[in-house]
Design a protein around this motif. Structure first.
Motif, PDB file in Angstrom:
ATOM      1  N   LYS A   9       0.799  -1.217   0.000  1.00 44.06           N
ATOM      2  CA  LYS A   9       0.000   0.000   0.000  1.00 44.06           C
ATOM      3  C   LYS A   9       0.841   1.281   0.000  1.00 44.06           C
ATOM      4  O   LYS A   9       0.523   2.229  -0.732  1.00 44.06           O
ATOM      5  N   PRO A  10       1.925   1.359   0.797  1.00 40.18           N
ATOM      6  CA  PRO A  10       2.689   2.618   0.823  1.00 40.18           C
ATOM      7  C   PRO A  10       3.216   3.061  -0.533  1.00 40.18           C
ATOM      8  O   PRO A  10       3.398   4.258  -0.762  1.00 40.18           O
ATOM      9  N   PHE A  11       3.431   2.121  -1.456  1.00 40.50           N
ATOM     10  CA  PHE A  11       3.990   2.492  -2.756  1.00 40.50           C
ATOM     11  C   PHE A  11       3.015   3.333  -3.580  1.00 40.50           C
ATOM     12  O   PHE A  11       3.441   4.077  -4.474  1.00 40.50           O
ATOM     13  N   PHE A  12       1.720   3.245  -3.281  1.00 40.56           N
ATOM     14  CA  PHE A  12       0.737   4.065  -3.985  1.00 40.56           C
ATOM     15  C   PHE A  12       0.743   5.516  -3.492  1.00 40.56           C
ATOM     16  O   PHE A  12       0.129   6.376  -4.112  1.00 40.56           O
ATOM     17  N   TYR A  13       1.426   5.756  -2.365  1.00 43.79           N
ATOM     18  CA  TYR A  13       1.432   7.087  -1.753  1.00 43.79           C
ATOM     19  C   TYR A  13       2.801   7.760  -1.819  1.00 43.79           C
ATOM     20  O   TYR A  13       2.964   8.878  -1.333  1.00 43.79           O
ATOM     21  N   MET A  14       3.774   7.112  -2.434  1.00 42.58           N
ATOM     22  CA  MET A  14       5.131   7.655  -2.465  1.00 42.58           C
ATOM     23  C   MET A  14       5.216   9.018  -3.131  1.00 42.58           C
ATOM     24  O   MET A  14       6.074   9.842  -2.791  1.00 42.58           O
ATOM     25  N   TRP A  15       4.329   9.261  -4.102  1.00 42.84           N
ATOM     26  CA  TRP A  15       4.394  10.529  -4.828  1.00 42.84           C
ATOM     27  C   TRP A  15       4.069  11.721  -3.935  1.00 42.84           C
ATOM     28  O   TRP A  15       4.489  12.853  -4.232  1.00 42.84           O
ATOM     29  N   MET A  16       3.359  11.473  -2.825  1.00 46.37           N
ATOM     30  CA  MET A  16       2.951  12.588  -1.965  1.00 46.37           C
ATOM     31  C   MET A  16       4.131  13.225  -1.236  1.00 46.37           C
ATOM     32  O   MET A  16       4.314  14.448  -1.298  1.00 46.37           O
ATOM     33  N   PRO A  17       4.968  12.431  -0.522  1.00 47.45           N
ATOM     34  CA  PRO A  17       6.169  13.080   0.047  1.00 47.45           C
ATOM     35  C   PRO A  17       7.131  13.560  -1.036  1.00 47.45           C
ATOM     36  O   PRO A  17       7.873  14.521  -0.813  1.00 47.45           O
ATOM     37  N   ALA A  18       7.082  12.940  -2.223  1.00 50.89           N
ATOM     38  CA  ALA A  18       7.977  13.364  -3.307  1.00 50.89           C
ATOM     39  C   ALA A  18       7.673  14.792  -3.747  1.00 50.89           C
ATOM     40  O   ALA A  18       8.594  15.551  -4.080  1.00 50.89           O
ATOM     41  N   ILE A  19       6.395  15.192  -3.743  1.00 48.12           N
ATOM     42  CA  ILE A  19       6.067  16.550  -4.196  1.00 48.12           C
ATOM     43  C   ILE A  19       6.094  17.567  -3.063  1.00 48.12           C
ATOM     44  O   ILE A  19       5.889  18.754  -3.293  1.00 48.12           O
ATOM     45  N   GLY A  20       6.331  17.074  -1.813  1.00 42.47           N
ATOM     46  CA  GLY A  20       6.547  18.032  -0.740  1.00 42.47           C
ATOM     47  C   GLY A  20       5.687  17.910   0.498  1.00 42.47           C
ATOM     48  O   GLY A  20       5.845  18.697   1.439  1.00 42.47           O
ATOM     49  N   PHE A  21       4.741  16.967   0.542  1.00 43.62           N
ATOM     50  CA  PHE A  21       3.962  16.768   1.763  1.00 43.62           C
ATOM     51  C   PHE A  21       4.832  16.066   2.808  1.00 43.62           C
ATOM     52  O   PHE A  21       5.427  15.030   2.509  1.00 43.62           O
ATOM     53  N   PRO A  22       4.918  16.604   4.031  1.00 47.80           N
ATOM     54  CA  PRO A  22       5.715  15.963   5.074  1.00 47.80           C
ATOM     55  C   PRO A  22       5.237  14.530   5.327  1.00 47.80           C
ATOM     56  O   PRO A  22       4.028  14.276   5.339  1.00 47.80           O
ATOM     57  N   PRO A  23       6.140  13.592   5.520  1.00 49.79           N
ATOM     58  CA  PRO A  23       5.761  12.185   5.715  1.00 49.79           C
ATOM     59  C   PRO A  23       4.757  11.967   6.833  1.00 49.79           C
ATOM     60  O   PRO A  23       3.821  11.181   6.687  1.00 49.79           O
ATOM     61  N   GLU A  24       4.940  12.677   7.959  1.00 49.61           N
ATOM     62  CA  GLU A  24       4.022  12.474   9.081  1.00 49.61           C
ATOM     63  C   GLU A  24       2.616  12.969   8.751  1.00 49.61           C
ATOM     64  O   GLU A  24       1.626  12.423   9.225  1.00 49.61           O
ATOM     65  N   MET A  25       2.511  13.988   7.899  1.00 42.18           N
ATOM     66  CA  MET A  25       1.210  14.475   7.464  1.00 42.18           C
ATOM     67  C   MET A  25       0.519  13.420   6.605  1.00 42.18           C
ATOM     68  O   MET A  25      -0.692  13.178   6.746  1.00 42.18           O
ATOM     69  N   VAL A  26       1.279  12.774   5.733  1.00 40.08           N
ATOM     70  CA  VAL A  26       0.726  11.720   4.884  1.00 40.08           C
ATOM     71  C   VAL A  26       0.194  10.574   5.738  1.00 40.08           C
ATOM     72  O   VAL A  26      -0.906  10.057   5.503  1.00 40.08           O
ATOM     73  N   VAL A  27       0.948  10.193   6.762  1.00 37.16           N
ATOM     74  CA  VAL A  27       0.536   9.084   7.634  1.00 37.16           C
ATOM     75  C   VAL A  27      -0.742   9.432   8.399  1.00 37.16           C
ATOM     76  O   VAL A  27      -1.641   8.605   8.543  1.00 37.16           O
ATOM     77  N   VAL A  28      -0.850  10.669   8.880  1.00 31.81           N
ATOM     78  CA  VAL A  28      -2.060  11.092   9.581  1.00 31.81           C
ATOM     79  C   VAL A  28      -3.262  11.049   8.651  1.00 31.81           C
ATOM     80  O   VAL A  28      -4.348  10.572   9.014  1.00 31.81           O
ATOM     81  N   CYS A  29      -3.085  11.526   7.413  1.00 26.59           N
ATOM     82  CA  CYS A  29      -4.193  11.502   6.451  1.00 26.59           C
ATOM     83  C   CYS A  29      -4.595  10.070   6.110  1.00 26.59           C
ATOM     84  O   CYS A  29      -5.782   9.779   5.917  1.00 26.59           O
ATOM     85  N   LEU A  30      -3.634   9.174   6.054  1.00 26.87           N
ATOM     86  CA  LEU A  30      -3.933   7.759   5.858  1.00 26.87           C
ATOM     87  C   LEU A  30      -4.806   7.232   7.002  1.00 26.87           C
ATOM     88  O   LEU A  30      -5.760   6.473   6.792  1.00 26.87           O
ATOM     89  N   GLY A  31      -4.478   7.644   8.226  1.00 23.99           N
ATOM     90  CA  GLY A  31      -5.254   7.215   9.389  1.00 23.99           C
ATOM     91  C   GLY A  31      -6.669   7.762   9.368  1.00 23.99           C
ATOM     92  O   GLY A  31      -7.628   7.046   9.688  1.00 23.99           O
ATOM     93  N   ILE A  32      -6.821   9.020   8.983  1.00 20.99           N
ATOM     94  CA  ILE A  32      -8.149   9.632   8.894  1.00 20.99           C
ATOM     95  C   ILE A  32      -8.985   8.897   7.846  1.00 20.99           C
ATOM     96  O   ILE A  32     -10.175   8.640   8.048  1.00 20.99           O
ATOM     97  N   GLU A  33      -8.370   8.555   6.722  1.00 19.95           N
ATOM     98  CA  GLU A  33      -9.053   7.801   5.673  1.00 19.95           C
ATOM     99  C   GLU A  33      -9.572   6.466   6.219  1.00 19.95           C
ATOM    100  O   GLU A  33     -10.696   6.054   5.936  1.00 19.95           O
TER     101      GLU A  33
END
Length: 309
Positions: free
Chosen positions: A150-174
């Motif tokens: 699953k994480p490989f589908f989200y790799m582009w998000m930190p690549a374009i500048g979203f902080p990793p911890e923000m991505v993880v929190v949004c994953l949890g909210i989802e």
């Protein structure tokens, strides 16, 4: 900046809401068979296993993978995180959180859709669909292997500048949103149905009715289903049959986890052609080299031809 994954607080609520729905259903004449205790036991076992495995893999995703990608594409220049495209990497203002959640929803749509379109991924995801009951217990019936890719589908998000911890929190909210969708007690929600992925839409997603299969892959929103042609509204005149067309027929957690991998292996042995073997693993579920079984897309094309003939 450090954040706590919302699922830390969500898990106790999950168990409480399952118990509440179970109790309510047993006193609700039309829904007294909503829960099967053996099925619930299997679902809870799946959920407990996921709860044990997920923190390990998510730690790897957040600390290793996402941070690695983030650091590569967003190096510090004069003390400021700057994306390789030349703009300053994203901060923590409110609208960036909204953009991150939207990006998460887009990623979730494609992750979820590919779970239904690539058989080896379906073998992991089918666990969640393998119950012929639709309730909050089914919501925690998660495969143990999806977290590996699953994480490989989200790799582009930190690549374009979203902080990793923000991505993880949004994953949890989802995930929190996805849990509560598994209820038959919430009716259509009027105007909200035009924007959000709702309970009735998720009932469609879990149905094995031919007209409903491979529909409504969205997370929060239904916009991506509508854009990419996978949205389907619930028809209240159709009796829904939940589950999958090739169920495990077992409450044994190991059988539930592995039965589709066994089916893939058996299908691969049907042909000595290596292309056929590859397709049995990576084509859509239902693909066969001799046409003995068809994918949902193939079945719909055939039906269209028959209707137009």
């Amino acid at each position: 900046m450090d954040f706590t994954n919302p699922l830390v607080y969500g898990v106790p609520c999950f168990l409480g809401l399952i118990l509440l729905e179970l109790s309510y259903s047993k006193h609700h004449k039309e829904k007294k068979d909503l829960y099967n205790y053996k099925d619930l036991g299997a679902s809870l076992t799946m959920g407990i296993g996921s709860a044990i495995i997920a923190p390990l893999t998510k730690t790897i995703a957040a600390i290793v993978l996402f941070n690695f990608i983030y650091n590569i594409f967003n190096p510090e220049i004069n003390g400021i995180r700057t994306n390789i495209m030349g703009y300053q990497s994203f901060g923590y203002v409110w609208y960036v959180w909204l953009l991150c959640q939207l990006a998460d929803d887009f990623s979730y749509y494609w992750f979820h859709r590919q779970n239904h379109n690539v058989r080896v991924l379906w073998a992991a995801h089918i666990v969640h669909h393998s119950s012929d009951n639709f309730n909050l217990g089914t919501a925690v019936r998660n495969g143990w292997f999806t977290v590996l890719y699953k994480p490989f589908f989200y790799m582009w998000m930190p690549a374009i500048g979203f902080p990793p911890e923000m991505v993880v929190v949004c994953l949890g909210i989802e995930s929190l949103w996805q849990f509560q969708l598994h209820s038959v007690f919430i009716p259509k929600l009027g105007f909200l149905e035009k924007i959000f992925n709702t309970h009735t839409m998720h009932q469609v997603h879990h149905a094995q009715n031919f007209e409903y299969m491979d529909k409504n892959h969205g997370g929060f929103l239904n916009i991506f289903d509508k854009i990419f042609g996978t949205w389907k509204e619930l028809d209240e005149n159709i009796d829904i049959k939940y589950g999958v067309t090739h169920p495990p027929n077992s409450y044994n957690p190991l059988v539930i986890l592995t039965h589709e991998y066994k089916d893939i292996w058996n299908d691969m042995k049907k042909s000595k052609n290596w292309y056929h073997k590859f397709m049995y693993a990576f084509a859509a579920p239902g693909w066969s080299h001799d046409g003995s079984t068809l994918t949902i897309k193939q079945q719909r094309k055939l039906l269209t031809k028959q209707v137009n003939a």
